[in-house]
Design a protein around this motif. Structure first.
Motif, mmCIF file in Angstrom:
data_model
loop_
_atom_site.group_PDB
_atom_site.id
_atom_site.type_symbol
_atom_site.label_atom_id
_atom_site.label_comp_id
_atom_site.label_asym_id
_atom_site.label_seq_id
_atom_site.Cartn_x
_atom_site.Cartn_y
_atom_site.Cartn_z
ATOM 1 N N ARG A 43 -9.425 3.851 -12.736
ATOM 2 C CA ARG A 43 -10.335 4.178 -11.219
ATOM 3 C C ARG A 43 -10.088 3.443 -11.149
ATOM 4 N NH1 ARG A 43 -10.625 7.319 -8.025
ATOM 5 N NH2 ARG A 43 -11.865 9.815 -8.018
ATOM 6 N N SER A 98 0.312 -1.381 -0.143
ATOM 7 C CA SER A 98 0.247 -0.041 -0.055
ATOM 8 C C SER A 98 0.611 0.888 0.084
ATOM 9 C CB SER A 98 -1.001 0.189 1.211
ATOM 10 O OG SER A 98 -0.364 -0.457 2.544
ATOM 11 N N GLN A 99 2.064 1.158 0.826
ATOM 12 C CA GLN A 99 2.974 2.567 0.865
ATOM 13 C C GLN A 99 4.166 2.996 -1.044
ATOM 14 O OE1 GLN A 99 2.084 4.297 3.034
ATOM 15 N NE2 GLN A 99 0.391 3.248 3.821
ATOM 16 N N ASN A 130 -3.368 7.512 -8.325
ATOM 17 C CA ASN A 130 -1.694 6.918 -7.916
ATOM 18 C C ASN A 130 -0.863 6.628 -8.358
ATOM 19 O OD1 ASN A 130 -3.105 9.460 -5.251
ATOM 20 N ND2 ASN A 130 -3.638 6.939 -4.858
ATOM 21 N N LEU A 150 -15.481 9.407 -2.205
ATOM 22 C CA LEU A 150 -15.455 8.826 -0.649
ATOM 23 C C LEU A 150 -17.000 9.902 -0.061
ATOM 24 C CD1 LEU A 150 -13.042 7.052 0.509
ATOM 25 C CD2 LEU A 150 -12.979 9.262 2.299
ATOM 26 N N ARG A 163 -10.474 -4.833 -7.348
ATOM 27 C CA ARG A 163 -10.072 -5.245 -5.837
ATOM 28 C C ARG A 163 -10.159 -6.742 -5.275
ATOM 29 N NH1 ARG A 163 -16.119 -2.073 -4.159
ATOM 30 N NH2 ARG A 163 -16.784 -3.382 -5.900
ATOM 31 N N LEU A 168 -12.307 10.528 5.060
ATOM 32 C CA LEU A 168 -10.936 9.547 5.326
ATOM 33 C C LEU A 168 -12.021 8.259 6.011
ATOM 34 C CD1 LEU A 168 -8.354 9.127 5.876
ATOM 35 C CD2 LEU A 168 -7.961 9.697 8.393
ATOM 36 N N GLY A 213 -9.700 -1.416 -0.913
ATOM 37 C CA GLY A 213 -8.569 -0.008 -1.370
ATOM 38 C C GLY A 213 -9.538 0.918 -0.991
ATOM 39 N N ASP A 214 -8.940 1.945 -1.475
ATOM 40 C CA ASP A 214 -9.729 3.556 -1.383
ATOM 41 C C ASP A 214 -10.721 3.502 -1.096
ATOM 42 O OD1 ASP A 214 -10.607 4.027 -3.385
ATOM 43 O OD2 ASP A 214 -8.415 5.022 -5.136
ATOM 44 N N LYS A 215 -12.148 2.572 -1.462
ATOM 45 C CA LYS A 215 -13.286 2.776 -0.446
ATOM 46 C C LYS A 215 -14.311 3.778 -1.363
ATOM 47 C CE LYS A 215 -12.679 0.790 3.813
ATOM 48 N NZ LYS A 215 -13.005 1.672 4.677
ATOM 49 N N LEU A 216 -13.382 4.520 -2.896
ATOM 50 C CA LEU A 216 -13.866 6.142 -3.446
ATOM 51 C C LEU A 216 -14.941 5.369 -4.573
ATOM 52 C CD1 LEU A 216 -10.654 7.227 -5.069
ATOM 53 C CD2 LEU A 216 -11.871 8.753 -2.929
#
Length: 379
Positions: free
Chosen positions: A185, A5-6, A53, A372, A189, A378, A270-273
């Motif tokens: 995008r 993830s980083q 990202n 989000l 998942r 967040l 993931g980012d849940k967007l």
């Protein structure tokens, strides 16, 4: 499972035939008159650059650049004009890598060689979840050599390569930059979680955008039956293999499976967007089961279901709430579960079915509203 993830993901993007139209005769964009952008590249690549990202890296073979047949004085005006036009739309490349050798040279610097990309073979980069975007099979080969995936811009409707391993590298085959943006995008998942302790060995494979495919094996027949309700009624692909100390009792197998399953959901979301986030109640004969779920990043279980029997099948009824508590803790989700009725089998099966339907609702994404789902910004 390694945490990536980083790490930085990269889009290695070809130039001719991908960002700009490749001339059909000499294949060289060596004048401003030949400079023509691929349809949709500005609108969609600018959204990729601003919303996702990824580092952007241009990787292009320019055969014989700098020779008499392809002077650099002819190349750079069009190249610089292209880069300026892209930058005007907010599209900046972190690196531009140009190889000048001819195909016959078989140079390691030339795609699909990776000699000019050695800096990306480091712990800083997540190549496994990076992509090569290009219109030639050398771009797909580059993806293979980088252990990345390929997006094949197939403007010439090329036939599939006979190399199955190579063809399997293609995550998307399209002529549309809008499709590329949407695909990136709404990235895959999926998650694979392996949890090995002195008490249990568990493997969970999860695809949130599946078609109810998978296999469940925990050594507990009734537990298998309940997990199969999740598989069937949520629409996800789910495979669970649990080997544990059933010679002791059922506790560790059920608890640790809940933990591993929750971890898999946390990773795959993931980012849940664009996530619906919330999810369901359903009747099952005499029983009414209600499961409210929130993948909001906090764990909590409210349990209002009493069972009069000690066992249902080979599963202790005291472990039902414990399974959902383990899942909630690992997935970082709220669960509010209620059930009423006279048949114990119906009550717990109703709960698992309602849980599956809650998942089905909550994991949906709206591609037209990729925000989000939180006023906090967040989750």
């Amino acid at each position: 499972m390694q945490n990536t993830s980083q790490k930085t993901k990269v889009l290695f993007i070809d130039r001719d035939g991908t960002l700009i139209i490749e001339p059909p005769v000499d294949f060289q964009v060596d004048s401003l008159e030949k400079l023509e952008f691929y349809p949709g590249v500005f609108q969609n690549l600018s959204k990729i650059a601003s919303q996702l990202n990824f580092e952007l890296v241009m990787v292009t073979n320019q055969d014989g650049l700098g020779t008499d047949s392809f002077p650099e004085a002819d190349f750079w005006p069009a190249q610089n004009k292209m880069m300026q036009a892209l930058e005007n739309e907010g599209i900046s490349f972190n690196d531009i890598i140009i190889d000048k050798t001819f195909p016959k040279d078989n140079a390691p610097t030339r795609k699909p060689g990776t000699a000019l990309l050695e800096q990306y073979f480091s712990d800083e980069y997540d190549l496994e979840n990076s992509f090569v975007i290009g219109d030639r099979w050398t771009d797909v080969e580059l993806a293979k050599n980088l252990n990345s995936k390929a997006i094949f811009v197939d403007a010439n409707d090329s036939t599939l390569n006979d190399d199955k391993e190579l063809a399997d590298r293609i995550a998307l085959r399209t002529t549309s930059w809008a499709d590329i943006y949407k695909f990136l995008r709404l990235s895959e998942r999926t998650a694979v979680v392996e949890r090995n302790t002195l008490e249990t060995q568990i493997k969970v494979e999860l695809d949130l955008d599946g078609t109810s495919q998978g296999k469940i094996s925990t050594g507990l027949g009734f537990f298998d039956h309940m997990l199969e309700q999740i598989l069937k009624h949520s629409g996800i692909n789910l495979s669970v293999t649990t080997v544990g100390d059933l010679n002791v009792d059922e506790h560790h197998c059920i608890e640790d499976t809940g933990i591993a399953l929750g971890e898999a959901f946390k990773i795959a979301l993931g980012d849940k967007l664009g996530l619906e986030r919330y999810g369901f109640c359903l009747p099952m004969d005499d029983c009414l089961a209600q499961v409210a779920l929130d993948f909001g990043g906090r764990n909590e279980l409210v349990w209002e279901a009493d069972f009069k029997r000690e066992m249902v099948g080979d599963m202790p009824t005291e472990m039902f709430s414990h399974f959902f508590k383990s899942f909630s803790n690992a997935a970082l989700c709220n669960l509010n579960i209620k059930a009423e009725g006279s048949n114990e089998h119906h009550k717990i099966e109703g709960i698992f079915k309602a849980f599956a339907r809650a998942i089905r609702m909550a994991i949906k994404r709206d591609v037209n509203n990729l925000q989000l789902p939180s006023t906090k910004g967040l989750l």
